[in-house]
Design a protein around this motif. Structure first.
Motif, PDB file in Angstrom:
ATOM      1  N   ASP A  37       0.854  -1.235   0.253  1.00 55.04           N
ATOM      2  CA  ASP A  37       0.034  -0.026   0.024  1.00 55.04           C
ATOM      3  C   ASP A  37       0.786   1.251  -0.051  1.00 55.04           C
ATOM      4  N   PRO A  38       0.577   2.320  -0.654  1.00 52.16           N
ATOM      5  CA  PRO A  38       1.269   3.576  -0.750  1.00 52.16           C
ATOM      6  C   PRO A  38       1.522   4.085   0.806  1.00 52.16           C
ATOM      7  N   PRO A  39       2.475   4.666   1.236  1.00 53.79           N
ATOM      8  CA  PRO A  39       2.740   5.172   2.450  1.00 53.79           C
ATOM      9  C   PRO A  39       1.928   6.608   2.303  1.00 53.79           C
ATOM     10  N   VAL A  40       1.524   6.983   3.866  1.00 58.82           N
ATOM     11  CA  VAL A  40       1.255   8.137   4.054  1.00 58.82           C
ATOM     12  C   VAL A  40       1.983   9.035   4.738  1.00 58.82           C
ATOM     13  N   LYS A  41       2.905   9.996   3.947  1.00 56.78           N
ATOM     14  CA  LYS A  41       3.869  10.760   4.787  1.00 56.78           C
ATOM     15  C   LYS A  41       3.528  12.394   5.040  1.00 56.78           C
ATOM     16  N   ASP A  42       2.046  12.530   4.515  1.00 54.74           N
ATOM     17  CA  ASP A  42       1.823  14.014   4.844  1.00 54.74           C
ATOM     18  C   ASP A  42       0.733  14.043   6.024  1.00 54.74           C
ATOM     19  N   ARG A  43       1.207  14.681   7.006  1.00 54.53           N
ATOM     20  CA  ARG A  43       0.553  14.738   8.465  1.00 54.53           C
ATOM     21  C   ARG A  43      -1.059  15.280   8.361  1.00 54.53           C
ATOM     22  N   ALA A  44      -1.051  16.066   7.399  1.00 54.02           N
ATOM     23  CA  ALA A  44      -2.453  16.674   7.142  1.00 54.02           C
ATOM     24  C   ALA A  44      -3.372  15.617   6.621  1.00 54.02           C
ATOM     25  N   VAL A  45      -2.710  14.707   5.816  1.00 50.19           N
ATOM     26  CA  VAL A  45      -3.594  13.463   5.223  1.00 50.19           C
ATOM     27  C   VAL A  45      -4.009  12.711   6.353  1.00 50.19           C
ATOM     28  N   VAL A  46      -3.044  12.196   7.417  1.00 55.84           N
ATOM     29  CA  VAL A  46      -3.307  11.290   8.461  1.00 55.84           C
ATOM     30  C   VAL A  46      -4.436  11.945   9.356  1.00 55.84           C
ATOM     31  N   GLU A  47      -4.229  13.136   9.424  1.00 60.84           N
ATOM     32  CA  GLU A  47      -5.161  13.834  10.479  1.00 60.84           C
ATOM     33  C   GLU A  47      -6.754  13.672   9.806  1.00 60.84           C
ATOM     34  N   ASP A  48      -6.802  13.966   8.600  1.00 62.13           N
ATOM     35  CA  ASP A  48      -8.096  13.972   7.787  1.00 62.13           C
ATOM     36  C   ASP A  48      -8.526  12.165   8.036  1.00 62.13           C
ATOM     37  N   GLN A  49      -7.422  11.451   7.721  1.00 59.53           N
ATOM     38  CA  GLN A  49      -7.854   9.902   7.709  1.00 59.53           C
ATOM     39  C   GLN A  49      -8.287   9.649   9.169  1.00 59.53           C
ATOM     40  N   MET A  50      -7.813  10.109  10.511  1.00 61.46           N
ATOM     41  CA  MET A  50      -8.060   9.793  11.526  1.00 61.46           C
ATOM     42  C   MET A  50      -9.404  10.124  12.034  1.00 61.46           C
ATOM     43  N   ARG A  51      -9.604  11.223  11.503  1.00 61.60           N
ATOM     44  CA  ARG A  51     -11.024  12.151  11.665  1.00 61.60           C
ATOM     45  C   ARG A  51     -12.095  10.983  11.240  1.00 61.60           C
ATOM     46  N   ARG A  52     -11.822  10.843   9.958  1.00 60.96           N
ATOM     47  CA  ARG A  52     -12.815   9.890   9.153  1.00 60.96           C
ATOM     48  C   ARG A  52     -13.113   8.808   9.787  1.00 60.96           C
ATOM     49  N   ILE A  53     -11.812   8.046  10.190  1.00 59.30           N
ATOM     50  CA  ILE A  53     -12.061   6.689  10.946  1.00 59.30           C
ATOM     51  C   ILE A  53     -12.612   6.941  12.152  1.00 59.30           C
ATOM     52  N   ARG A  54     -12.427   8.025  12.884  1.00 57.38           N
ATOM     53  CA  ARG A  54     -13.076   8.233  14.431  1.00 57.38           C
ATOM     54  C   ARG A  54     -14.576   8.313  14.078  1.00 57.38           C
ATOM     55  N   ASP A  55     -14.766   9.107  12.914  1.00 57.81           N
ATOM     56  CA  ASP A  55     -16.498   9.288  12.820  1.00 57.81           C
ATOM     57  C   ASP A  55     -17.044   8.142  12.399  1.00 57.81           C
ATOM     58  N   GLY A  56     -16.228   7.336  11.775  1.00 61.22           N
ATOM     59  CA  GLY A  56     -16.927   5.779  10.891  1.00 61.22           C
ATOM     60  C   GLY A  56     -16.768   4.604  11.690  1.00 61.22           C
ATOM     61  N   VAL A  57     -16.180   4.479  12.969  1.00 61.91           N
ATOM     62  CA  VAL A  57     -16.203   3.350  13.805  1.00 61.91           C
ATOM     63  C   VAL A  57     -16.998   3.404  14.911  1.00 61.91           C
ATOM     64  N   PRO A  58     -17.510   2.532  15.639  1.00 56.79           N
ATOM     65  CA  PRO A  58     -18.302   2.718  16.718  1.00 56.79           C
ATOM     66  C   PRO A  58     -17.563   2.652  17.941  1.00 56.79           C
ATOM     67  N   LYS A  59     -18.018   3.415  19.080  1.00 50.18           N
ATOM     68  CA  LYS A  59     -17.268   3.323  20.431  1.00 50.18           C
ATOM     69  C   LYS A  59     -17.270   1.945  20.801  1.00 50.18           C
TER      70      LYS A  59
END
Length: 500
Positions: free
Chosen positions: A375-397
Motif C-alpha cells: 500500500d502507498p505510504p502516507v507521509k503527509d500529516r495533514a492527510v493522516v489527520e484527515d484519515q483519523m478524523r474519518r475513521i473516528r467518525d466511522g467506527v463505533p465506540k
C-alpha cells in the motif's frame, strides 16, 4: 532447509514461462522429511504428521534481475490418497500476511481423512517469501522486545504523536537492520503471486488450483490478475476488498468486530451466569470497566508474566474470530474478574504468534513489512489527520478500540526505506475462468460486504455463509464444505444466491 530427499524429479517447466525464468520454472523439487523445516513449537508438532513431505523452491529475490540473488520458499505437501482419481495440486495460503501456508496445509491434512479433497488433490502449503520456513526471514524485533512492547501502557497525552512516530521509526529502522532493505523491497504480494506461478510449474501443474483465506484472497486476486490463463479453480474465503483504502478497511473491520462482539454478548447474557452481566446493551460498558485498570496495572497471567491492556484487547479480538471460541473467551473474561489473566494471555499469545517456549513466529513483523510495500505510504500529516478524523467518525465506540488507536501520527510505513510495489485497485482479469468467493455474514475481520465486492470485481460466484466466523470453508459448516469441494473437484459452481 533441506530435508532427507525421498523424491527428486523435474516436472516443469509447464505452461508459459516468462523471459529469463526457465531455470526456476523447470527446477526439480527434493521432497523429504519435514522436521528440519519447523521454525516454532506449533510447526514442530504439525510437521510430524503422517505422510507429509517438505521441500524448498528457489525463486529470484527480484524478478527484474532473475540472474541475481536467489531466495527459498518452504513447501509442504500431502499427496492425494487416490492416485487414479488425482486431479492435481491444491495450493493453500491461510492469510495474515505472515501466516504459514505450510502449517495450514499440515493442519488441514490432519483433519481431512474423510475429506474428498484429500483423495483428489495433493494438499500443498507454501510459506510466502520472508515468512516461516522461507529464507531469508523478515525480522524486526527480538522476542524480548516483543514481550516488552506488549506491557507498554497506551500512549496518551500531548506528546502522543511524537512518541508514536518515534516508535514507528525505530521499528522501521530495526526491520532494515535485521532484514535488509533489498529483501524488504521485494516482500510484497506482487512478488508472492509470481512465486506461486513458479511453484505451479515446478509441481508440474498446467493450471493452478488455489485455496486462499483472508489475506490469502489478496494473493489469489494478484495471481488472477497476473496469470488469468493459468487458473483452473480458486476458492477465496474471507475476502479482502481489493479496492479498499486504509480508511475504508479500518472502518469495515472495526464495525465487523463490533458486530461480532454484540453477537457474543447477546449469547453470553442468555446464560445463567455471564461475566458481562445480564443486559446485552450494557455488556460493552461492563467489559470497558473490567479492562480500564489494566492500562496502568497489568494483572497476573501465566508464571511470572502479566496481562496488559493491549493483550486483553488482543485476546478479546482473537476470541471473536469464530463462534467456536466464544465459550473460551467467556471463561477468560470470567477469570479476569477474579484477577486471573492467564487464559486471556494465552489468547493474546495465539494471535501474536508467541509459543509456550517464549519464541515468536515472525507473523507480525511480516504483516507490517508486506503492508508497507503493498500500500502507498502516507507521509503527509495533514492527510493522516484527515484519515483519523474519518475513521473516528466511522467506527463505533468499542472495547476493541481506544483513543490511542486513533492518534494522527505517521505509521511505520511512512518511515519505510523502500517504495510500495502495489496498491489497492480494481483488478482486471480478462480470460479468468469463473472462480468462487466465500463470505460469512458475521465475519469480524473481513466483513461480508468485502466478499460481495471481490466477487463482483472478479465476476466470481459468491457463496454466502450465515455464520459468526472469519472464513468458513473446511470448518464446521458442512454445507460450505460440500459446495466448495464440488467446485474444486468438478468445477460445479453454486447457483446465484446460494446460502449455507
Amino acid at each position: 532447509m533441506p530435508g532427507t530427499p525421498v523424491a527428486v524429479k523435474a516436472l516443469g517447466p509447464v505452461g508459459p514461462v516468462p523471459a529469463g525464468l526457465d531455470e526456476f520454472y523447470g527446477q526439480p523439487l527434493s521432497w523429504g522429511a519435514c522436521a528440519e523445516f519447523a521454525t516454532d513449537a506449533m510447526s514442530k508438532v504439525l510437521y510430524n504428521g503422517k505422510n507429509l513431505q517438505c521441500a524448498s523452491l528457489s525463486v529470484p529475490l527480484d524478478y527484474a534481475t532473475p540472474d541475481g540473488r536467489e531466495i527459498s520458499i518452504g513447501l509442504l505437501r500431502k499427496q492425494a490418497t487416490s492416485a487414479t482419481d488425482r486431479i492435481g495440486a491444491l495450493v493453500i495460503n491461510p492469510g495474515g500476511p505472515g501466516q504459514s501456508g505450510m502449517s495450514a496445509a499440515a493442519s488441514i491434512a490432519r483433519e481431512s481423512w474423510d475429506d474428498p479433497l484429500s483423495a483428489r488433490f495433493d494438499l500443498v502449503g507454501f510459506d510466502p517469501r520472508g515468512i516461516g520456513s522461507s529464507e531469508p526471514a523478515v525480522k524486526c524485533l527480538s522476542d524480548a522486545e516483543k514481550d516488552a512492547d506488549r506491557l507498554e501502557p497506551p500512549i496518551t497525552g500531548p506528546d502522543a504523536v511524537a512518541k508514536t512516530e518515534q516508535e514507528s521509526k525505530e521499528f522501521a529502522d530495526k526491520c532494515v537492520a535485521n532484514t535488509g532493505a533489498e529483501v524488504l523491497a521485494n516482500i510484497g504480494t506482487r512478488d508472492v503471486a509470481k512465486d506461486m506461478d513458479v511453484l505451479r510449474s515446478a509441481l508440474g501443474e498446467q493450471k493452478l488450483n488455489y485455496l486462499g483465506f483472508s489475506y490469502g484472497t489478496r494473493i489469489g486476486t494478484a495471481y488472477a490478475e497476473a496469470f488469468p490463463g493459468n487458473v483452473r479453480a480458486m476458492v477465496l474465503d474471507g475476502a479482502v476488498d481489493p479496492n479498499a483504502d486504509r480508511v475504508a478497511s479500518v472502518i469495515g473491520q472495526q464495525n465487523g468486530f463490533k458486530k461480532a462482539f454484540d453477537s457474543f454478548a447477546a449469547a453470553c447474557v442468555e446464560k445463567e451466569v455471564c461475566p458481562l452481566g445480564g443486559d446485552a446493551a450494557q455488556a460493552e460498558a461492563k467489559l470497558d470497566a473490567l479492562l480500564e485498570p489494566l492500562k496502568t496495572t497489568p494483572v497476573k497471567a501465566t508464571g511470572s508474566r502479566k496481562l496488559s491492556y493491549s493483550d486483553a484487547v488482543t485476546a478479546v479480538a482473537q476470541g471473536l474470530y469464530s463462534e467456536e471460541l466464544w465459550d473460551l473467551l467467556e471463561e477468560g473474561i470470567n477469570n479476569l474478574v477474579t484477577g486471573d489473566g492467564a487464559m486471556l494471555g494465552q489468547f493474546a499469545d495465539l494471535y501474536l504468534g508467541r509459543g509456550p517456549d517464549g519464541k515468536y513466529t515472525n507473523i507480525h513483523d511480516a504483516f507490517t513489512a508486506v503492508h508497507c510495500v503493498d500500500d502507498p505510504p502516507v507521509k503527509d500529516r495533514a492527510v493522516v489527520e484527515d484519515q483519523m478524523r474519518r475513521i473516528r467518525d466511522g467506527v463505533p465506540k468499542s472495547s476493541l478500540n481506544d483513543d490511542s488507536d486513533f492518534i494522527a501520527a505517521l505509521d511505520e510505513c511512512a518511515f519505510w526505506p523502500v517504495p510500495n510495489t502495489s496498491q489497492p485497485h480494481e483488478p482486471k482479469t480478462p480470460g479468468l475462468p469463473k472462480v468462487m468467493v466465500v463470505s460469512s455474514t458475521g465475519d469480524p475481520a473481513t466483513p461480508y460486504e468485502s466478499g460481495v465486492k471481490l466477487a463482483k470485481a472478479l465476476n466470481a460466484s459468491l457463496l454466502t455463509v450465515e455464520a459468526n466466523s472469519h472464513t468458513a470453508f473446511l470448518g464446521e459448516n458442512g454445507c460450505a464444505n460440500e459446495v466448495g469441494a464440488e467446485y474444486l473437484i468438478d468445477l460445479k459452481l453454486p447457483a446465484e444466491g446460494t446460502k449455507c
